[in-house]
Design a protein around this motif. Sequence first.
Motif, PDB file in Angstrom:
ATOM      1  N   CYS A  87     -37.656  10.312  14.853  1.00 23.52           N
ATOM      2  CA  CYS A  87     -38.717   9.628  14.118  1.00 23.52           C
ATOM      3  C   CYS A  87     -40.034  10.212  14.611  1.00 23.52           C
ATOM      4  O   CYS A  87     -40.376  10.091  15.790  1.00 23.52           O
ATOM      5  N   ASP A  92     -43.787  14.970   5.931  1.00 25.02           N
ATOM      6  CA  ASP A  92     -42.506  15.502   5.473  1.00 25.02           C
ATOM      7  C   ASP A  92     -42.729  16.865   4.832  1.00 25.02           C
ATOM      8  O   ASP A  92     -43.017  16.968   3.650  1.00 25.02           O
ATOM      9  N   PRO A 110     -30.319  12.708  11.550  1.00 26.71           N
ATOM     10  CA  PRO A 110     -31.340  12.218  10.613  1.00 26.71           C
ATOM     11  C   PRO A 110     -32.748  12.397  11.175  1.00 26.71           C
ATOM     12  O   PRO A 110     -32.976  12.244  12.375  1.00 26.71           O
ATOM     13  N   TYR A 112     -36.741  11.189  10.335  1.00 31.16           N
ATOM     14  CA  TYR A 112     -37.671  10.348   9.583  1.00 31.16           C
ATOM     15  C   TYR A 112     -39.087  10.792   9.917  1.00 31.16           C
ATOM     16  O   TYR A 112     -39.461  10.849  11.090  1.00 31.16           O
ATOM     17  N   THR A 113     -39.850  11.108   8.886  1.00 23.30           N
ATOM     18  CA  THR A 113     -41.247  11.505   9.051  1.00 23.30           C
ATOM     19  C   THR A 113     -42.114  10.386   8.487  1.00 23.30           C
ATOM     20  O   THR A 113     -41.942   9.985   7.341  1.00 23.30           O
ATOM     21  N   THR A 114     -43.029   9.884   9.281  1.00 29.79           N
ATOM     22  CA  THR A 114     -43.824   8.721   8.853  1.00 29.79           C
ATOM     23  C   THR A 114     -45.189   9.088   8.294  1.00 29.79           C
ATOM     24  O   THR A 114     -45.900   8.215   7.823  1.00 29.79           O
ATOM     25  N   LYS A 119     -44.439   3.931  13.506  1.00 28.59           N
ATOM     26  CA  LYS A 119     -43.014   4.218  13.358  1.00 28.59           C
ATOM     27  C   LYS A 119     -42.160   2.969  13.158  1.00 28.59           C
ATOM     28  O   LYS A 119     -41.267   2.951  12.314  1.00 28.59           O
ATOM     29  N   TYR A 122     -42.670   1.556   9.668  1.00 24.34           N
ATOM     30  CA  TYR A 122     -42.111   2.476   8.687  1.00 24.34           C
ATOM     31  C   TYR A 122     -40.589   2.328   8.614  1.00 24.34           C
ATOM     32  O   TYR A 122     -40.013   2.212   7.527  1.00 24.34           O
ATOM     33  N   LEU A 123     -39.924   2.329   9.767  1.00 25.51           N
ATOM     34  CA  LEU A 123     -38.470   2.206   9.768  1.00 25.51           C
ATOM     35  C   LEU A 123     -38.023   0.829   9.299  1.00 25.51           C
ATOM     36  O   LEU A 123     -36.998   0.705   8.622  1.00 25.51           O
ATOM     37  N   GLN A 126     -37.659   0.765   5.785  1.00 28.01           N
ATOM     38  CA  GLN A 126     -36.453   1.486   5.367  1.00 28.01           C
ATOM     39  C   GLN A 126     -35.174   0.700   5.680  1.00 28.01           C
ATOM     40  O   GLN A 126     -34.077   1.166   5.406  1.00 28.01           O
TER      41      GLN A 126
END
Length: 156
Positions: A87, A92, A110, A112-114, A119, A122-123, A126
Amino acid sequence: MSNLVFYYRHSGLCPAFKLLDQTLAQQQLHSLTAEFDEFRVDIYALADSPTSRRVAFDFDCTITADPKFFRSLIASYHTQGWEPFICTLRADDKDGIKEIRETLKDDSIPIYTTDGQLKRAYLYEQGIDVGLWIDDYFPGIAHPGAWILQINGIDY
């Protein structure tokens, strides 16, 4: 590469910490402290959801500080049934993702780009909860005074 100082305060709160502690003890490259000192600490290991099997790794100034160590740690988490992922505050973009994958030598983890968003929020959007955050920059995880920082002994 110099010795990195990892900060972790509550070993009982997060089952994922045990594997980090074991890896640090085995490799004897880096040290661990429970004393919060943002000028001495290089990497923060922050407990979050006690039921999550996910471990979030930052890339810049975390994994890049010792890629070999972190590749080993990520592999250990994966082998033990944890779900490690990246993360990052990065945007992205293809080149950035390619750099991360090349550094990790792993096309399956995986990422994840915020794009600069906090962070944790953002997660959460998701639907992803995190058991342990491993990151050099705690302000990128949550806002000042957030519960996660307070339970980890960071009050700024």
